[in-house]
Design an enzyme around this catalytic site. Structure first.
Site, short mmCIF file in Angstrom:
data_model
loop_
_atom_site.label_atom_id
_atom_site.label_comp_id
_atom_site.label_asym_id
_atom_site.label_seq_id
_atom_site.Cartn_x
_atom_site.Cartn_y
_atom_site.Cartn_z
CG HIS A 285 -1.67 -1.26 1.43
ND1 HIS A 285 -2.89 -1.55 0.88
CD2 HIS A 285 -1.31 -2.35 2.13
CE1 HIS A 285 -3.27 -2.77 1.24
NE2 HIS A 285 -2.31 -3.28 2.00
CB SER B 69 13.00 21.50 -15.80
OG SER B 69 12.27 22.70 -15.84
CE LYS C 2 11.71 18.60 -11.51
NZ LYS C 2 10.37 18.24 -11.91
CD GLU D 181 8.38 11.21 -15.93
OE1 GLU D 181 8.14 12.00 -16.85
OE2 GLU D 181 8.77 11.58 -14.80
#
Ligand code: ARG
Length: 466
Positions: free
Chosen positions: A163, A284, A290, A297
């Protein structure tokens, strides 16, 4: 009646008028099925040899046809075929027309005792056999990449999550080996599908079989199929093994997607367990600090396409009456797409995974959360004769007590523990440790470090054989 001369089709005598321009644009498939080019040449050469054996063609004709087809293969292989898209119906037509330009009217005999219906699925099966084997090989490389990262992380523990909450400690390597096992099943599923592909459709004709006495087993042998289809209708109109392939690739992507998600989470500031290699991360345009795991992804995102391809073909096939229908032409785009999706993702993962850095320190800090060992404490009480229910409740109360006091579970003293039960006989600070917890795992397949070491060796041997 004289007809307008246009790019030759494999049919047309029955028609007075040309196919409408818009209808051509809508239905012509060369831009897609050009992928079958070399497989379709193989199918044709095997077909010519079969016709020769049945004495349907003369020796001289056979030679000219085979040489002609070999010439077409050389002449068009790797070439940009886009100039043919507008006026050539499909890859079969292109090969036939090019052959005719080279050897003349004899090319017309190539299509004796065959239909595009049994031809297209034979070439598609050759494509499938070839590409599935390539994907299987790439899955092995991907498994090796996971193993190499597992070895790099040998001995490093991380919290295991259920979880997405701290559950119990596991070895980093153990976590990666779970993906090696998933990939193994992905591979076996594809291997199994190869069995069902291994059946020659050619010789089924359009749907009813042929009136020419050809030896289908002979064609099968030339093309590397171990058997021939038993039913001509089934041979030309079934696409279930393509659906299977798409389904297996969808499952492969479900696994890729979960692996990507794990690494994306682990590379975030909150986890910080891993560092994605610079070569596989992006920055970025507005936030200079970043570093994003974009490649992972994209792999996670492409799972959507892989699932879509499966659904697309299932729906295409679902309502079709028996035998060939043109709808089936739509099988190729999802098939070619999924094969490419799988190959590309496997190549990227196999390159990136071994280069992923492991932040040992952050793993250690996360693993030092003593609540991860509450289950061990419960098991300890059970081993001393306390019932599981009572032990569960006791440890639960101690966890609550520690949380309320705002202290770490390991800081609860033996004196405090005794207030809950006399069964407590150990200092938690010595007991609630990753090494202790890991070494306590006894079962086969557990995260016990000795077990994990053995499993790494087992996989290394197993994958070496392939
Ligand atoms: N391009 C067609 C396909 O991929 C080839 C078979 C055509 N057969 C026919 N009866 N129109 O399915």
């Amino acid at each position: 009646m004289k007809k307008k001369k246009s790019q030759k089709k494999l049919w047309g005598g029955r028609f007075r008028k040309e196919l409408d321009r818009a209808a051509k644009d809508f239905s012509y498939s060369l831009a897609v099925d050009k992928e079958l080019f070399s497989y379709d040449i193989k199918t044709s050469i095997a077909h010519v040899k079969t016709l020769a054996r049945a004495k349907i063609l003369k020796v001289g004709e056979v030679k000219r046809l085979i040489r002609g087809l070999q010439w077409v293969e050389k002449h068009l292989r790797g070439k940009d075929l886009s100039k043919f898209y507008k006026d050539t119906e499909d890859i079969h037509t292109l090969i036939q027309n090019t052959l005719e330009k080279k050897i003349g009217v004899l090319a017309g005999k190539l299509h004796t005792a065959r239909s595009r219906n049994d031809q297209v699925i034979t070439s598609t099966k050759l494509y499938l056999k070839d590409k599935i084997s390539v994907v299987i090989g790439k899955i092995t490389n991907y498994q090796k990449a996971l193993l190499s990262l597992a070895k790099k992380g040998e001995g490093i523990a991380i919290p295991g999550y259920t979880h997405l909450q701290h559950a119990q400690i596991v070895l980093f390597a153990h976590h990666l080996l779970s993906y090696v096992a998933m990939a193994q099943r992905d591979k076996e599923r594809l291997q199994d599908t190869l069995k069902r592909i291994d059946e020659l459709p050619l010789g089924a004709g359009a749907l009813a079989g042929l009136s020419f006495p050809i030896d289908r087993m002979y064609t099968a042998k030339i093309l590397g199929f171990s058997k021939v289809s038993d039913n001509s209708l089934d041979a030309v109109s079934s696409r279930d093994y393509i659906v299977e392939t798409l389904s297996h690739i969808a499952v492969l992507f479900m696994h890729f997607s979960r692996l990507s998600e794990d690494f994306i989470l682990w590379s975030s500031q909150e986890f910080g367990f891993v560092e994605i290699p610079d070569e596989f991360a992006t920055g970025s345009s507005i936030m200079p600090h970043k570093k994003n795991a974009d490649l992972l992804e994209l792999i996670r995102g492409r799972a959507g396409k892989a699932f879509g391809n499966l659904v697309s073909l299932l729906v295409t096939m679902k309502g079709l009456p028996s035998a060939y229908n043109r709808d089936m032409q739509e099988d190729k785009e999802p098939l070619f797409s999924s094969i490419k999706l799988a190959s590309d993702a496997l190549d990227i993962l196999s390159k990136m995974v071994p280069q992923i850095g492991i932040n040992k320190n952050r793993c250690m800090i996360a693993s030092s959360n003593s609540y991860l060992y509450a289950t061990d404490l419960m098991d300890h009480l059970v081993k001393q004769g306390v019932s599981l229910g009572d032990a569960h409740s006791l440890v639960g109360q101690i966890v609550l007590y520690a949380l309320e006091k705002g202290k770490d579970l390991s800081k609860v003293s033996l004196k405090e523990l005794k207030k809950f039960s006399n069964f407590f006989d150990i200092e938690l600070s010595r007991f609630l440790k990753p090494e202790q917890s890991l070494a306590k795992r006894k079962t086969y397949g557990s995260t016990n470090p000795r077990m994990v070491k053995k499993m790494i060796q087992k996989w290394q041997m197993r994958l070496r054989k392939k």
